[in-house]
Design a protein around this motif. Structure first.
Motif, PDB file in Angstrom:
ATOM      1  N   UNK A  85       0.813  -1.222   0.000  1.00  0.00           N
ATOM      2  CA  UNK A  85       0.000   0.000   0.000  1.00  0.00           C
ATOM      3  C   UNK A  85       0.845   1.270   0.000  1.00  0.00           C
ATOM      4  N   UNK A  86       0.352   2.280  -0.695  1.00  0.00           N
ATOM      5  CA  UNK A  86       0.959   3.609  -0.679  1.00  0.00           C
ATOM      6  C   UNK A  86       0.133   4.476   0.275  1.00  0.00           C
ATOM      7  N   UNK A  87       0.637   4.681   1.484  1.00  0.00           N
ATOM      8  CA  UNK A  87      -0.134   5.403   2.484  1.00  0.00           C
ATOM      9  C   UNK A  87      -0.127   6.919   2.262  1.00  0.00           C
ATOM     10  N   UNK A  88       0.453   7.363   1.149  1.00  0.00           N
ATOM     11  CA  UNK A  88       0.334   8.780   0.799  1.00  0.00           C
ATOM     12  C   UNK A  88      -1.028   9.063   0.176  1.00  0.00           C
ATOM     13  N   UNK A  89      -1.821   8.029  -0.002  1.00  0.00           N
ATOM     14  CA  UNK A  89      -3.082   8.158  -0.720  1.00  0.00           C
ATOM     15  C   UNK A  89      -4.043   7.108  -0.152  1.00  0.00           C
ATOM     16  N   UNK A  90      -4.940   7.512   0.745  1.00  0.00           N
ATOM     17  CA  UNK A  90      -5.760   6.512   1.420  1.00  0.00           C
ATOM     18  C   UNK A  90      -7.227   6.937   1.501  1.00  0.00           C
ATOM     19  N   UNK A  91      -8.068   5.958   1.762  1.00  0.00           N
ATOM     20  CA  UNK A  91      -9.490   6.196   2.049  1.00  0.00           C
ATOM     21  C   UNK A  91      -9.830   5.483   3.345  1.00  0.00           C
ATOM     22  N   UNK A  92     -10.415   6.234   4.271  1.00  0.00           N
ATOM     23  CA  UNK A  92     -10.812   5.701   5.567  1.00  0.00           C
ATOM     24  C   UNK A  92     -12.331   5.674   5.627  1.00  0.00           C
ATOM     25  N   UNK A  93     -12.889   4.493   5.872  1.00  0.00           N
ATOM     26  CA  UNK A  93     -14.333   4.334   5.993  1.00  0.00           C
ATOM     27  C   UNK A  93     -14.636   4.050   7.459  1.00  0.00           C
ATOM     28  N   UNK A  94     -15.415   4.922   8.092  1.00  0.00           N
ATOM     29  CA  UNK A  94     -15.745   4.775   9.509  1.00  0.00           C
ATOM     30  C   UNK A  94     -17.258   4.667   9.655  1.00  0.00           C
ATOM     31  N   UNK A  95     -17.696   3.620  10.320  1.00  0.00           N
ATOM     32  CA  UNK A  95     -19.122   3.384  10.558  1.00  0.00           C
ATOM     33  C   UNK A  95     -19.358   3.431  12.064  1.00  0.00           C
ATOM     34  N   UNK A  96     -20.406   4.107  12.470  1.00  0.00           N
ATOM     35  CA  UNK A  96     -20.799   4.113  13.884  1.00  0.00           C
ATOM     36  C   UNK A  96     -22.273   3.734  13.976  1.00  0.00           C
ATOM     37  N   UNK A  97     -22.579   2.868  14.929  1.00  0.00           N
ATOM     38  CA  UNK A  97     -23.961   2.463  15.181  1.00  0.00           C
ATOM     39  C   UNK A  97     -24.262   2.742  16.642  1.00  0.00           C
ATOM     40  N   UNK A  98     -25.242   3.598  16.891  1.00  0.00           N
ATOM     41  CA  UNK A  98     -25.690   3.866  18.255  1.00  0.00           C
ATOM     42  C   UNK A  98     -27.049   3.195  18.425  1.00  0.00           C
ATOM     43  N   UNK A  99     -27.096   2.207  19.307  1.00  0.00           N
ATOM     44  CA  UNK A  99     -28.348   1.490  19.568  1.00  0.00           C
ATOM     45  C   UNK A  99     -28.802   1.834  20.976  1.00  0.00           C
ATOM     46  N   UNK A 100     -29.979   2.419  21.081  1.00  0.00           N
ATOM     47  CA  UNK A 100     -30.538   2.756  22.393  1.00  0.00           C
ATOM     48  C   UNK A 100     -31.188   1.503  22.954  1.00  0.00           C
ATOM     49  N   UNK A 101     -30.828   1.184  24.196  1.00  0.00           N
ATOM     50  CA  UNK A 101     -31.119  -0.139  24.743  1.00  0.00           C
ATOM     51  C   UNK A 101     -32.351  -0.172  25.646  1.00  0.00           C
ATOM     52  N   UNK A 102     -33.166   0.880  25.626  1.00  0.00           N
ATOM     53  CA  UNK A 102     -34.386   0.875  26.441  1.00  0.00           C
ATOM     54  C   UNK A 102     -35.276  -0.301  26.050  1.00  0.00           C
ATOM     55  N   UNK A 103     -35.882  -0.939  27.051  1.00  0.00           N
ATOM     56  CA  UNK A 103     -36.811  -2.031  26.749  1.00  0.00           C
ATOM     57  C   UNK A 103     -38.081  -1.491  26.099  1.00  0.00           C
ATOM     58  N   UNK A 104     -38.397  -0.237  26.378  1.00  0.00           N
ATOM     59  CA  UNK A 104     -39.543   0.416  25.748  1.00  0.00           C
ATOM     60  C   UNK A 104     -39.107   0.909  24.368  1.00  0.00           C
ATOM     61  N   UNK A 105     -39.636   0.277  23.308  1.00  0.00           N
ATOM     62  CA  UNK A 105     -39.212   0.595  21.945  1.00  0.00           C
ATOM     63  C   UNK A 105     -39.462   2.059  21.586  1.00  0.00           C
ATOM     64  N   UNK A 106     -40.588   2.599  22.030  1.00  0.00           N
ATOM     65  CA  UNK A 106     -40.908   3.993  21.709  1.00  0.00           C
ATOM     66  C   UNK A 106     -39.926   4.949  22.373  1.00  0.00           C
ATOM     67  N   UNK A 107     -39.508   4.640  23.604  1.00  0.00           N
ATOM     68  CA  UNK A 107     -38.547   5.490  24.300  1.00  0.00           C
ATOM     69  C   UNK A 107     -37.190   5.462  23.594  1.00  0.00           C
ATOM     70  N   UNK A 108     -36.796   4.257  23.161  1.00  0.00           N
ATOM     71  CA  UNK A 108     -35.540   4.139  22.423  1.00  0.00           C
ATOM     72  C   UNK A 108     -35.577   4.917  21.126  1.00  0.00           C
ATOM     73  N   UNK A 109     -36.713   4.854  20.424  1.00  0.00           N
ATOM     74  CA  UNK A 109     -36.855   5.593  19.166  1.00  0.00           C
ATOM     75  C   UNK A 109     -36.826   7.098  19.406  1.00  0.00           C
ATOM     76  N   UNK A 110     -37.421   7.541  20.502  1.00  0.00           N
ATOM     77  CA  UNK A 110     -37.410   8.967  20.841  1.00  0.00           C
ATOM     78  C   UNK A 110     -35.992   9.449  21.098  1.00  0.00           C
ATOM     79  N   UNK A 111     -35.203   8.654  21.832  1.00  0.00           N
ATOM     80  CA  UNK A 111     -33.815   9.036  22.105  1.00  0.00           C
ATOM     81  C   UNK A 111     -32.986   9.044  20.823  1.00  0.00           C
ATOM     82  N   UNK A 112     -33.241   8.086  19.929  1.00  0.00           N
ATOM     83  CA  UNK A 112     -32.523   8.060  18.654  1.00  0.00           C
ATOM     84  C   UNK A 112     -32.861   9.297  17.827  1.00  0.00           C
TER      85      UNK A 112
END
Length: 191
Positions: A85-112
């Motif tokens: 690899x030539x590190x003078x020329x790169x592409x960085x792909x970053x993925x983030x997933x935030x999952x709200x863990x409330x047992x109440x689905x509506x509350x989790x959706x509201x926080x999201x």
């Protein structure tokens, strides 16, 4: 160096009823559109093997009470031949997933929804990329989408002194990758 930022708040799913009860592997979400964003002749590099600009996809960088943050970072560079690899020329792909863990689905959706509207939309159109010298080129496109109790964020960043040699990601391309990830999430993780 300042990097341009684009937020796809308009891509939010209206489905508050979607609920994702299980942990999500961010690295398993990308679909075929992710591979098509790579420049011809690139090789994957272990993401911790080279210093790159950090792409901060969501405001918090760790899990907190009531949510679970998982991330995936993949680094690609131009192939100098034989997989070197030539590190003078790169592409960085970053993925983030935030999952709200409330047992109440509506509350989790509201926080999201709150994360999408309050935190992510608060970027003023410009984000500061750290860890990049003035001599380095750096460009970034990013998008975020909410479905139920989950917010997905994606940043595609091109960097290095020869970054212009990588065809830059466009907003349409990034949104296509986010759409793929959302489809995988809804197919494989929905409760």
């Amino acid at each position: 160096m300042l990097a341009s930022a684009v937020l796809c708040a308009g891509c939010q799913s209206a489905s508050a009823s979607a609920h994702y009860p299980e942990p999500i592997d961010a690295c398993k979400l990308p679909g075929p559109n992710a591979r098509s964003q790579l420049a011809a002749g690139t090789v994957e590099v272990p993401p911790d093997s080279a210093k790159t600009a950090e792409a901060k996809v969501v405001p918090q960088d760790r899990s907190a009470e009531g949510n679970e943050l998982t991330t995936c970072k993949r680094l690609f560079a131009r192939d100098l031949g034989g997989g070197k690899p030539n590190m003078q020329d790169y592409r960085l792909v970053t993925i983030a997933v935030v999952r709200f863990t409330d047992s109440d689905a509506d509350e989790g959706a509201t926080k999201a929804s709150r994360l999408m509207t309050d935190a992510l939309a608060d970027h003023s159109g410009v984000r500061l990329a750290t860890g990049v010298g003035d001599e380095s080129g750096f460009s970034e496109q990013w998008a975020a989408v909410r479905t139920g109790n989950v917010v997905l964020g994606l940043a595609i960043a091109d960097g290095g002194t020869e970054a212009a040699l990588i065809p830059p990601a466009t907003l349409d391309n990034v949104q296509a990758v986010v759409t793929d990830m959302t489809n995988t999430l809804q197919r494989d993780y929905r409760g």
